[in-house]
Scaffold this motif. Structure first.
Motif, short mmCIF file in Angstrom:
data_model
loop_
_atom_site.label_atom_id
_atom_site.label_comp_id
_atom_site.label_asym_id
_atom_site.label_seq_id
_atom_site.Cartn_x
_atom_site.Cartn_y
_atom_site.Cartn_z
N ASN A 84 11.70 3.45 -9.46
CA ASN A 84 10.83 3.68 -8.32
C ASN A 84 9.39 3.33 -8.71
OD1 ASN A 84 9.79 4.46 -5.86
ND2 ASN A 84 9.81 6.64 -6.34
N CYS A 85 9.12 2.02 -8.77
CA CYS A 85 7.81 1.55 -9.21
C CYS A 85 6.93 1.22 -8.00
CB CYS A 85 7.97 0.29 -10.06
SG CYS A 85 8.66 0.59 -11.70
N PRO A 86 5.62 1.29 -8.17
CA PRO A 86 4.72 0.86 -7.09
C PRO A 86 4.79 -0.65 -6.94
CG PRO A 86 3.48 1.25 -9.09
CD PRO A 86 4.88 1.68 -9.39
N ALA A 87 4.21 -1.16 -5.87
CA ALA A 87 4.19 -2.61 -5.69
C ALA A 87 3.42 -3.28 -6.82
CB ALA A 87 3.56 -2.95 -4.34
N ARG A 88 2.37 -2.63 -7.28
CA ARG A 88 1.58 -3.23 -8.35
C ARG A 88 0.94 -2.13 -9.18
NH1 ARG A 88 -2.17 -6.74 -7.75
NH2 ARG A 88 -0.89 -8.01 -6.37
N ALA A 89 0.74 -2.42 -10.43
CA ALA A 89 0.03 -1.52 -11.34
C ALA A 89 -0.54 -2.38 -12.45
CB ALA A 89 0.97 -0.46 -11.91
N SER A 90 -1.67 -1.98 -12.99
CA SER A 90 -2.26 -2.74 -14.08
C SER A 90 -3.01 -1.78 -15.00
CB SER A 90 -3.21 -3.82 -13.54
OG SER A 90 -4.16 -3.26 -12.66
N GLY A 91 -3.17 -2.21 -16.23
CA GLY A 91 -3.84 -1.39 -17.23
C GLY A 91 -2.95 -1.13 -18.42
N ARG A 92 -3.52 -0.56 -19.45
CA ARG A 92 -2.77 -0.32 -20.67
C ARG A 92 -3.37 0.85 -21.42
NH1 ARG A 92 0.33 -3.68 -23.61
NH2 ARG A 92 1.06 -4.22 -21.52
N THR A 93 -2.50 1.74 -21.88
CA THR A 93 -2.92 2.80 -22.78
C THR A 93 -1.78 3.03 -23.77
OG1 THR A 93 -3.91 5.00 -22.88
CG2 THR A 93 -2.06 4.73 -21.35
N GLU A 94 -1.84 4.13 -24.49
CA GLU A 94 -0.81 4.40 -25.49
C GLU A 94 0.40 5.05 -24.83
OE1 GLU A 94 -4.24 3.29 -26.73
OE2 GLU A 94 -4.23 5.37 -26.04
N ALA A 95 1.56 4.41 -24.98
CA ALA A 95 2.80 4.90 -24.40
C ALA A 95 3.96 4.37 -25.21
CB ALA A 95 2.92 4.48 -22.94
N LEU A 96 5.09 5.07 -25.11
CA LEU A 96 6.22 4.79 -25.99
C LEU A 96 7.52 4.80 -25.20
CD1 LEU A 96 6.46 4.57 -29.18
CD2 LEU A 96 7.13 6.97 -29.13
N LEU A 97 8.33 3.76 -25.37
CA LEU A 97 9.68 3.71 -24.83
C LEU A 97 10.65 3.65 -25.99
CD1 LEU A 97 11.88 3.30 -22.65
CD2 LEU A 97 11.32 0.85 -22.68
N GLY A 150 20.22 -2.36 2.17
CA GLY A 150 20.32 -0.99 1.67
C GLY A 150 19.51 -0.72 0.42
N VAL A 151 18.71 -1.70 -0.04
CA VAL A 151 17.93 -1.54 -1.28
C VAL A 151 16.45 -1.52 -0.94
CG1 VAL A 151 17.36 -2.53 -3.52
CG2 VAL A 151 19.71 -2.68 -2.66
N LYS A 152 15.75 -0.47 -1.36
CA LYS A 152 14.33 -0.31 -1.09
C LYS A 152 13.51 -0.72 -2.31
CE LYS A 152 12.64 3.88 -0.83
NZ LYS A 152 12.32 5.23 -0.32
N ILE A 153 12.48 -1.55 -2.09
CA ILE A 153 11.59 -1.98 -3.16
C ILE A 153 10.16 -1.97 -2.63
CG2 ILE A 153 11.05 -3.76 -4.86
CD1 ILE A 153 13.81 -4.92 -4.49
N SER A 154 9.23 -1.53 -3.46
CA SER A 154 7.80 -1.61 -3.13
C SER A 154 7.28 -2.97 -3.56
CB SER A 154 7.02 -0.50 -3.83
OG SER A 154 7.41 0.77 -3.34
N ILE A 155 6.65 -3.69 -2.63
CA ILE A 155 6.30 -5.08 -2.88
C ILE A 155 4.95 -5.43 -2.28
CG2 ILE A 155 8.74 -5.78 -2.83
CD1 ILE A 155 8.10 -7.01 -0.02
N ASP A 156 4.47 -6.63 -2.63
CA ASP A 156 3.46 -7.36 -1.88
C ASP A 156 4.17 -8.57 -1.25
OD1 ASP A 156 1.37 -5.70 -2.91
OD2 ASP A 156 1.36 -6.93 -4.74
#
Length: 405
Positions: free
Chosen positions: A92-105, A392-398
């Protein structure tokens, strides 16, 4: 979850909360809205997060997200967080996001421990530990992320640059992979195969914008592989690859303080082109295809304009030298107006992707002279931050209208 108090090893003698989290019984809440921040001071409490036999020591303020329990969580690197498990197929992601910080996957993986690699242009570490694969992003605090990796026994001191030659050879797609006339959309993270199939069958869209890399690319890309790209191509999709490099200002514009800023335009623009071409080639976008530099909105004028134009020109010149075509994304009131006003002294990108959210599905715009980018060299992002459901598939887009040949 079992939590105990124990002293940590920092010189302040402060106490840290130690949280031991098993993979199958991990407590997590929804991802908070933490923003980019400087490295925590030595007095900050720390948390130990255990996963598949590895223990990571991170600031206690970071969110811990169990992706098994919350598979629709959007894995983002513009917020302080530790993501444990495999990202869900339909985040469930937004249509857009930008930036960077410290994060771990930290993902499960059937691999033995291996070397740690670093992409300093994109500010990403990748590491294989015993039974885990780690993606570690950092913004301004590389030392913090090195501490986190070191705490889990990953040999970050011996980290080496990523080498394109070590990746499996990818057969390039035809150059028409980035040519299309008609309706398209862009999304923060590449959708799952089932989502792409549903939208192909039940929407007007035939092209998709995919974020292939960049220092300020916020969303992780679980699905974006060379195999995914080729499958979409064979099923009729076409692409506009987006690269989110450095931005005009770290404390202004729509990217805000979470984005790394342009400080040395020519070397940074050149490095961005080198990395963009490397990431594109790894996905199957070969020479001749267009790679769009994403420049978020800013207030034009003076030093900011000079830096943006120098950065983008260096990006374009270097891409041309590497055999790629240059695209640029920007707002009509900032990047596009600056390019038009200075067209006699800069090398223009080959294709313009302009943002004006006027809901008009057309690549004509009164602010752009008809003589510029006139030969099927335009994309218009005409609706932003919207959510649509198809099949039946929802996506946040531009939404975008393409005329690229």
């Amino acid at each position: 979850m079992h939590a105990v108090r124990s002293p940590h090893t920092r010189r302040t003698g402060a106490r840290a909360l130690t949280v031991l989290l098993a993979a199958a019984a991990l407590a997590a809440g929804p991802l908070g809205l933490a923003s980019s921040a400087p490295r925590p001071s030595d007095s900050e409490d720390l948390t130990q997060v255990a996963y598949r036999g590895h223990v990571f020591t991170v600031p206690a303020s970071w969110r811990i997200v169990d992706l098994k329990k919350h598979p629709d969580t959007c894995v983002r690197f513009d917020r302080h967080a530790v993501y444990l498990g495999t990202p869900g197929s339909d985040q469930n992601c937004p249509a857009r996001a930008s930036g960077r910080t410290e994060a771990l996957l930290v993902q499960p993986a059937a691999v033995a421990a291996g070397a740690v690699t670093e992409n300093p242009t994109a500010r990403i570490y990748r590491a294989n530990g015993d039974r885990i694969a780690v993606t570690a992003a950092y913004g301004y605090d590389r030392a913090r992320m090195r501490d986190v990796l070191r705490s889990a026994g990953l040999p970050v001191a011996a980290a080496r640059p990523e080498r394109a030659a070590e990746r499996p050879a990818v057969t390039p797609l035809p150059t028409n992979a980035t040519s299309f006339r008609g309706e398209g959309f862009d999304a923060c993270t590449a959708p799952s195969q089932s989502a792409m199939d549903a939208w192909r069958d039940d929407s007007v869209y035939g092209a998709i914008g995919v974020y292939i890399g960049g220092l300020n690319r916020a969303c992780a890309q679980q699905h974006l592989t060379a195999g995914w790209v080729r499958t979409q191509y064979t099923r009729g999709w076409r692409f506009f690859p987006l690269y989110v490099g450095r931005q005009p200002s770290a404390d202004g514009g729509s990217c805000g303080g979470g984005c790394a800023a342009i400080t040395s335009p020519v070397p940074q623009g050149t490095a961005a082109a080198d990395d963009a071409a490397k990431q594109a080639a790894a996905l199957g976008f070969g020479k001749g295809t267009v790679i769009y530099n994403d420049m978020e909105h800013y207030e034009p004028g003076g030093k900011v304009t000079d830096q943006v134009l120098a950065y983008l020109q260096a990006y374009t010149v270097r891409l041309h030298a590497l055999g790629y075509r240059s695209g640029a994304y920007g707002n009509t009131s900032s990047l596009v107006s600056d390019l038009i006003a200075n067209r006699s002294r800069v090398t223009l990108p080959d294709v313009i992707h302009f943002a004006r959210w006027n809901r008009l599905s057309s690549t004509s715009d009164s602010s752009i002279p008809s003589t510029l980018w006139a030969k099927h060299q335009r994309i218009h992002q005409y609706v932003g931050d919207t959510t649509e459901t198809h099949g039946g598939v929802k996506i946040s887009i531009d939404r975008d209208r393409l005329d690229v040949d």
